[in-house]
Every structure is written in structure tokens, then in C-alpha cells.
Design a protein around this motif. Sequence first.
Motif, mmCIF file in Angstrom:
data_model
loop_
_atom_site.group_PDB
_atom_site.id
_atom_site.type_symbol
_atom_site.label_atom_id
_atom_site.label_comp_id
_atom_site.label_asym_id
_atom_site.label_seq_id
_atom_site.Cartn_x
_atom_site.Cartn_y
_atom_site.Cartn_z
ATOM 1 N N VAL A 158 36.387 12.614 23.754
ATOM 2 C CA VAL A 158 35.329 13.417 23.134
ATOM 3 C C VAL A 158 34.399 12.538 22.314
ATOM 4 N N VAL A 159 34.971 11.603 21.570
ATOM 5 C CA VAL A 159 34.164 10.717 20.719
ATOM 6 C C VAL A 159 33.336 9.757 21.565
ATOM 7 N N VAL A 160 33.905 9.248 22.658
ATOM 8 C CA VAL A 160 33.156 8.338 23.537
ATOM 9 C C VAL A 160 31.922 9.043 24.101
ATOM 10 N N VAL A 161 32.086 10.280 24.547
ATOM 11 C CA VAL A 161 30.952 11.050 25.055
ATOM 12 C C VAL A 161 29.928 11.288 23.950
ATOM 13 N N PHE A 162 30.402 11.549 22.735
ATOM 14 C CA PHE A 162 29.496 11.752 21.599
ATOM 15 C C PHE A 162 28.651 10.507 21.362
ATOM 16 N N PHE A 163 29.278 9.333 21.351
ATOM 17 C CA PHE A 163 28.527 8.094 21.151
ATOM 18 C C PHE A 163 27.500 7.885 22.259
ATOM 19 N N PHE A 164 27.912 8.115 23.495
ATOM 20 C CA PHE A 164 27.013 7.891 24.635
ATOM 21 C C PHE A 164 25.801 8.808 24.567
ATOM 22 N N CYS A 165 26.021 10.079 24.282
ATOM 23 C CA CYS A 165 24.927 11.058 24.302
ATOM 24 C C CYS A 165 24.016 10.956 23.084
ATOM 25 N N ASN A 166 24.501 10.379 21.989
ATOM 26 C CA ASN A 166 23.684 10.301 20.778
ATOM 27 C C ASN A 166 23.117 8.910 20.529
ATOM 28 N N LEU A 167 23.383 7.967 21.413
ATOM 29 C CA LEU A 167 22.852 6.617 21.229
ATOM 30 C C LEU A 167 21.335 6.586 21.383
ATOM 31 N N LEU A 168 20.816 7.232 22.424
ATOM 32 C CA LEU A 168 19.361 7.260 22.623
ATOM 33 C C LEU A 168 18.651 7.993 21.487
ATOM 34 N N PHE A 197 34.780 20.930 27.423
ATOM 35 C CA PHE A 197 35.717 21.693 28.258
ATOM 36 C C PHE A 197 36.272 20.826 29.393
ATOM 37 N N ILE A 198 35.420 20.042 30.018
ATOM 38 C CA ILE A 198 35.854 19.174 31.122
ATOM 39 C C ILE A 198 36.840 18.126 30.604
ATOM 40 N N ILE A 199 36.572 17.575 29.423
ATOM 41 C CA ILE A 199 37.487 16.586 28.838
ATOM 42 C C ILE A 199 38.841 17.211 28.555
ATOM 43 N N TYR A 200 38.852 18.436 28.024
ATOM 44 C CA TYR A 200 40.119 19.110 27.733
ATOM 45 C C TYR A 200 40.927 19.329 29.010
ATOM 46 N N VAL A 201 40.261 19.718 30.087
ATOM 47 C CA VAL A 201 40.964 19.987 31.349
ATOM 48 C C VAL A 201 41.537 18.703 31.935
ATOM 49 N N ILE A 202 40.785 17.598 31.833
ATOM 50 C CA ILE A 202 41.222 16.339 32.441
ATOM 51 C C ILE A 202 42.379 15.720 31.651
ATOM 52 N N PHE A 203 42.276 15.687 30.324
ATOM 53 C CA PHE A 203 43.250 14.956 29.517
ATOM 54 C C PHE A 203 44.267 15.847 28.811
ATOM 55 N N GLY A 204 43.996 17.120 28.668
ATOM 56 C CA GLY A 204 44.909 18.004 27.957
ATOM 57 C C GLY A 204 45.840 18.727 28.912
ATOM 58 N N GLU A 205 47.106 18.283 28.997
ATOM 59 C CA GLU A 205 48.045 18.880 29.939
ATOM 60 C C GLU A 205 48.315 20.341 29.607
ATOM 61 N N LYS A 206 48.546 20.626 28.344
ATOM 62 C CA LYS A 206 48.827 22.004 27.948
ATOM 63 C C LYS A 206 47.606 22.887 28.135
ATOM 64 N N PHE A 207 46.427 22.374 27.785
ATOM 65 C CA PHE A 207 45.185 23.114 27.972
ATOM 66 C C PHE A 207 44.955 23.400 29.449
ATOM 67 N N LYS A 208 45.167 22.404 30.286
ATOM 68 C CA LYS A 208 44.966 22.582 31.725
ATOM 69 C C LYS A 208 45.935 23.603 32.303
ATOM 70 N N ARG A 209 47.195 23.556 31.847
ATOM 71 C CA ARG A 209 48.186 24.498 32.353
ATOM 72 C C ARG A 209 47.812 25.943 32.001
ATOM 73 N N LEU A 210 47.384 26.147 30.761
ATOM 74 C CA LEU A 210 46.985 27.484 30.348
ATOM 75 C C LEU A 210 45.720 27.942 31.082
ATOM 76 N N PHE A 211 44.793 27.017 31.316
ATOM 77 C CA PHE A 211 43.577 27.371 32.052
ATOM 78 C C PHE A 211 43.907 27.826 33.467
ATOM 79 N N LEU A 212 44.774 27.087 34.151
ATOM 80 C CA LEU A 212 45.136 27.463 35.515
ATOM 81 C C LEU A 212 45.853 28.805 35.555
ATOM 82 N N ILE A 213 46.673 29.067 34.550
ATOM 83 C CA ILE A 213 47.435 30.313 34.538
ATOM 84 C C ILE A 213 46.545 31.500 34.182
ATOM 85 N N LEU A 214 45.633 31.313 33.231
ATOM 86 C CA LEU A 214 44.798 32.420 32.787
ATOM 87 C C LEU A 214 43.661 32.731 33.741
#
Length: 440
Positions: free
Chosen positions: A280-290, A327-344
Motif C-alpha cells: 500500500v505504501v509503495v503504491v502511495f509513493f509511486f502515485c504521489n511522486l509526480l 482493494f487489489i492489494i488486499y486481495v493479492i497479499f491478504g490471505e484472510k481477506f481473499k478467503r472472505l472475499f471469495l466466500i462472500l
Amino acid sequence: MVSTSIGESTVSLNVSSSFWPIKVANPNDSNFQSCLLAEDSDVFFQFVVNGLFMNLIGVLGVLGNIISMIILSRPQMRSSINYLLIGLARVDTVLIITSMLLFGLPGIYPYSGMLFTYFYVVLPHIAPVVFPLATVVQTASVYLTVTVSLERFVAVCHPLRARSLCTYGRARIYVVGIIIFSAMYNLPKLWETTVQKEISERDNITVYCLRESELRGNETYIHIYIHWLYLICMYLVPFVSLAVLNACIYRQVLRANKERQRLSRHQKREIGLATMLLGVVVVFFFCNLLPLVINIIETFRVDIPFSLEYLLQTSNLLVTINSSVNFIIYVIFGEKFKRLFLILFCNNNLFRNGRESPEGVTHEDSLISNGDRQSLRLHRQSTTVSRNGAGSINFGRSNGSTRQPSNRGSCRYANPGPCVYYPANRNTKEISQTTVLIED
């Protein structure tokens, strides 16, 4: 940032360092045809970047943030870090909506001729309110990102202090405090513009233009508040804080990965969560550098051989992307978040594994969150059957008789595990026989 042409000079109204390529006209300028459109605007580029990409990404970002809030609000996800992430998703959602109102929809008219009424009637009336709101949520988004990193720093690098500092109640205080600070910091922006009615005798139409207020025309106000204070509060402090905190977190993650076999399950979970939030922080740095570069150019009045318009349009889009991709970062790296997303939100039969309950949560995950070991121990103590009958609940054989659970449709296990749910059309006898077989 709002790049605004006043007379022959160009100044900026800052939301992020990239908000607003929209013109705030001089009070004496009656040329309504350009009162909301910068003279050097590339209408096709603005249409593609704002009218198409920003609106599309904005809609998907709002949808992703809503799904994130639903998942993070589940009882089994209750924790201080998740409450901070919910707050971040909320302010990001508002930021996306304000970006679409200020840039996305207005980007359609100059090239296509559509949404004339919105561009010259609706936008001038809502901009004096939506613009300050956008600055408030953008500030809140930046400092919530810093707070998330600070919470992870304490949890990973100072775990003994995490119990007292990283609590659900404190997370609420942090979110409320950040929102209050953001509102107070951006309060002067409510008085930066006024709306003036314009009538074209040639075309016999009435339009409205944004005009700069007396406050907005003050050079001291522009130089100190809009340029320097904005650079310090919105970029230098957050960027330095994020760099230091995440450098410490990254070093701790590397050290933990070398000793991964000796880590407890809770420690592995904390390290995994820290890794996800590093993304999340890496994306923040990339998007706010310009936007940072643009703000430095304006603050120090650096001469550049080309127009800032293309950079402004691109940085607007990057700020919107930053608020849309968590949201995409949570799905890719968050195992518990991804599991709940697939179930819900997906087919339960395809994604449910054998250890999960019908609500899609493992027995342990539903009880422990962000280091709450005590509740897990209490649960294990209350559900473990003691063979010698001391210090625990015994619902097996007692006095030569077998007792069955009295609650219909549920059962208890000797060891923690998912509870079996039975169809309602089975009679009590069938349930009792099945329960006996399970206990045996």
C-alpha cells in the motif's frame, strides 16, 4: 491541485499536488466561454485522461472500496489495523467521488460538447463546497496511511507495546482526530472562490463562472498557505515518516523471514500483514511522486520548458488511482481477506475448504484478530473436554449416562473445529445419533 488562470498569470489551488485544471476567472473577465477552461488546455488529452480513464477507474475504485469496507467490517476481522483500513477506504471513496465531480465529468464537455449544463451551471455551484471537501479527505487519506504504517511499526518492531497502543478504541480516536485535523487545516479553502452569473447576449444563455475571492488573491496567503504549508504538511512530513517507518518494518520482515521456522503463528500473521501494507505504501509513493514534483516546481517557481498541463492531468489521474487500488492489494497479499472475499462474493462450493464453517471463517480466525491471544486461550479452555474432570467442562459420560447437546442444529467438539450444521427437516433422533457417532 487546481491550476487557475487569473488574468495573464497562472496560480494553483491545491487539493493534492495535482488537483484541478479548472480556471477561476478574474472578476473583471466576462468571457464566459473560457471562464472554466484553461486557455492552453488540450481538450482531447483532458477527455481521454479525465473523461474516460478517471471516470472508469473511479467507478471501479468506489466498488472496490465498498467491498473492502464490507469485508473489513466482518466480526472476525475486528482489529485496530482493520478499523484504520476501513477509515482509509471511506475517505478514499469520498476522494474518488470528488475527483470525478471536479475533473472526470468536466473533462467530457470541452471535447465532446456533452454535459454543457453540468460544466457551466452545476459545477460552478458545487465546486466551492466539493473542492474543500476534496482537500479534507485527501489530507485524511495521507495521514491515515501514515497512521497505518505507524501501527504496523509498533506491532512488528515493538510487539510488547502493541497491546496497549494498538487497540480498537485507540484506532477510533486516531481516525476521528485525523478527520478533525484535516477539516481544520483546509477550512480556509471555503472562502477562496465565489460564483458569478454571466449572460451571453450573442447566444442568449446564462452560465456561471468561478471567481477568485479577496482571500484567494492575496499573495501572502498563496505563498505561505497554498505553497509552503501545503508542501510541508502534505508531502515532507508524510513522505519522511513513511520512509522511516517502512524502512524499519522492511528490515524487521527480512529478519523474521530468516527465522520463519521459529516464529509463532501469530508472529507470522503480523509479518504477513506488514508485508501487505508495505505494498500500500509503495503504491502511495509511486502515485504521489509526480504531484510532489509539481508542487516543488510551483513553490520554488522553477522554470520549465513546457506546459504543466499534461503533468497536472496525469497527476490528477494518479491520485485517483492511489485511492482505487487498495482493494487489489488486499486481495493479492491478504490471505484472510481473499478467503472472505471469495466466500462472500463468489461461489462458496468452489472456494470453501474443509476447515471453514458455513460462514466462511476458520474456527481460529473467527476468534483471534491482531494479536488477541487471550480470547483464543479462553475459547480453547471452555471447549476442551478434560478426561480427569478437573478445571474444564465435561459433557461426555457422567454417572454412567451419556448426555447430548440440547441445542438443535449445533454440536460441540472435544477439540476446536468447525461446527456441523444440520438441515432443518431432520428429526431429533437422527441428529442425536449423528452427534453420538461424532463424539465417539
